[in-house]
Motif scaffolding. Sequence first.
Motif, PDB file in Angstrom:
ATOM      1  N   GLY A 138       0.787  -1.223   0.000  1.00 39.60           N
ATOM      2  CA  GLY A 138       0.000   0.000   0.000  1.00 39.60           C
ATOM      3  C   GLY A 138       0.820   1.275   0.000  1.00 39.60           C
ATOM      4  N   HIS A 139       2.133   1.183  -0.257  1.00 43.04           N
ATOM      5  CA  HIS A 139       2.919   2.415  -0.335  1.00 43.04           C
ATOM      6  C   HIS A 139       2.864   2.985  -1.740  1.00 43.04           C
ATOM      7  N   THR A 140       3.067   4.276  -1.834  1.00 40.21           N
ATOM      8  CA  THR A 140       3.220   4.946  -3.123  1.00 40.21           C
ATOM      9  C   THR A 140       4.279   6.021  -2.941  1.00 40.21           C
ATOM     10  N   ASP A 199      -6.254  -5.930  -6.024  1.00 42.37           N
ATOM     11  CA  ASP A 199      -6.813  -6.293  -4.724  1.00 42.37           C
ATOM     12  C   ASP A 199      -6.356  -5.319  -3.638  1.00 42.37           C
ATOM     13  N   VAL A 200      -5.089  -4.915  -3.701  1.00 41.95           N
ATOM     14  CA  VAL A 200      -4.574  -3.937  -2.745  1.00 41.95           C
ATOM     15  C   VAL A 200      -5.313  -2.608  -2.909  1.00 41.95           C
ATOM     16  N   LEU A 201      -5.524  -2.202  -4.151  1.00 45.38           N
ATOM     17  CA  LEU A 201      -6.254  -0.962  -4.421  1.00 45.38           C
ATOM     18  C   LEU A 201      -7.660  -1.016  -3.836  1.00 45.38           C
ATOM     19  N   ASN A 202      -8.350  -2.128  -4.039  1.00 51.29           N
ATOM     20  CA  ASN A 202      -9.710  -2.268  -3.513  1.00 51.29           C
ATOM     21  C   ASN A 202      -9.713  -2.185  -1.993  1.00 51.29           C
ATOM     22  N   LYS A 203      -8.712  -2.779  -1.357  1.00 50.93           N
ATOM     23  CA  LYS A 203      -8.609  -2.707   0.100  1.00 50.93           C
ATOM     24  C   LYS A 203      -8.380  -1.266   0.546  1.00 50.93           C
ATOM     25  N   ALA A 204      -7.527  -0.560  -0.189  1.00 43.94           N
ATOM     26  CA  ALA A 204      -7.248   0.834   0.155  1.00 43.94           C
ATOM     27  C   ALA A 204      -8.503   1.690   0.014  1.00 43.94           C
ATOM     28  N   GLY A 207     -10.873   1.305   3.039  1.00 46.96           N
ATOM     29  CA  GLY A 207     -10.444   1.677   4.386  1.00 46.96           C
ATOM     30  C   GLY A 207     -10.126   3.152   4.502  1.00 46.96           C
ATOM     31  N   ASP A 208      -9.599   3.536   5.683  1.00 42.88           N
ATOM     32  CA  ASP A 208      -9.292   4.946   5.898  1.00 42.88           C
ATOM     33  C   ASP A 208      -8.000   5.181   6.693  1.00 42.88           C
ATOM     34  N   ASP A 209      -7.235   4.143   6.958  1.00 43.55           N
ATOM     35  CA  ASP A 209      -6.023   4.281   7.756  1.00 43.55           C
ATOM     36  C   ASP A 209      -4.829   4.551   6.846  1.00 43.55           C
ATOM     37  N   VAL A 218      -3.510   9.587  -1.326  1.00 45.62           N
ATOM     38  CA  VAL A 218      -3.695  10.007  -2.714  1.00 45.62           C
ATOM     39  C   VAL A 218      -5.137   9.789  -3.141  1.00 45.62           C
ATOM     40  N   LEU A 219      -5.691   8.639  -2.799  1.00 41.80           N
ATOM     41  CA  LEU A 219      -7.031   8.280  -3.242  1.00 41.80           C
ATOM     42  C   LEU A 219      -8.121   9.140  -2.603  1.00 41.80           C
ATOM     43  N   THR A 220      -7.881   9.647  -1.409  1.00 41.63           N
ATOM     44  CA  THR A 220      -8.940  10.365  -0.697  1.00 41.63           C
ATOM     45  C   THR A 220      -8.691  11.855  -0.514  1.00 41.63           C
ATOM     46  N   ARG A 221      -7.400  12.292  -0.547  1.00 35.40           N
ATOM     47  CA  ARG A 221      -7.142  13.694  -0.216  1.00 35.40           C
ATOM     48  C   ARG A 221      -6.472  14.504  -1.313  1.00 35.40           C
TER      49      ARG A 221
END
Length: 232
Positions: A138-140, A199-204, A207-209, A218-221
């Motif tokens: 989950g790192h970028t 699958d990792v993307l879908n998990k990200a 969630g919100d952590d 990146v996906l939320t903010r």
Amino acid sequence: MTETMHTFENGVDLAAALSAAVASKLAAAIADKGMASLAVSGGSTPKAFFRALSAAPIDWEKVTITLVDERFVPEDNPRSNHLLVKENLLTGPAASARFIPLYQKVETAEEAADIVTNKVSAASLPFDVVVLGMGTDGHTASFFPGGDTLEKALDKTTPTGVMAIHAEGAGEARLTFTFSSLENAGLLVLHIEGQAKKDVLNKALAGDDEAEMPIRAVLTRASSPVEIYWAP
């Protein structure tokens, strides 16, 4: 923030579509302001994209290219993102682009970060195009879970520029642009391939952590919409 998923049958088709989109955005920036800037990720995933983009018929002399992150290793190290870009993107027409490496020949990653931050101040921030990758943790960029400066790197109030980050999952010390440097690009892309990363993307997305999976920042903010390019 919103995200758009672009799905392709294979990596070749993805590379062609992504290179066309990036080239178009860079050409538009050149037409508008006489220059353009591009920040790209490393790893093995973007090789085909780099090769396709390198042949794009744009005025590469007016393009500045840099990396969203880098290992604190010399250019000739096989793990260097600089080496990857040199061999796959800075070829053909794109060889005339200006490239700003993140690694510097100094003692620490922190010293290198300070030097590069000064160098990129004229690199047309905000970037016209940012192409990010994502790891299975989950790192970028080099926003690694457990990174010693992760919270600061992801804070939008942290000034634009480059930071050093140390994390167990990163191996070497890393250099990374801060979230504030990347999140408002004219074109913000997340390039991933393979079902495992989907699958990792879908998990990200579910969630919100951000400390657990920094890609969530990146996906939320991000201020710019995220264009996700994916192929199995």
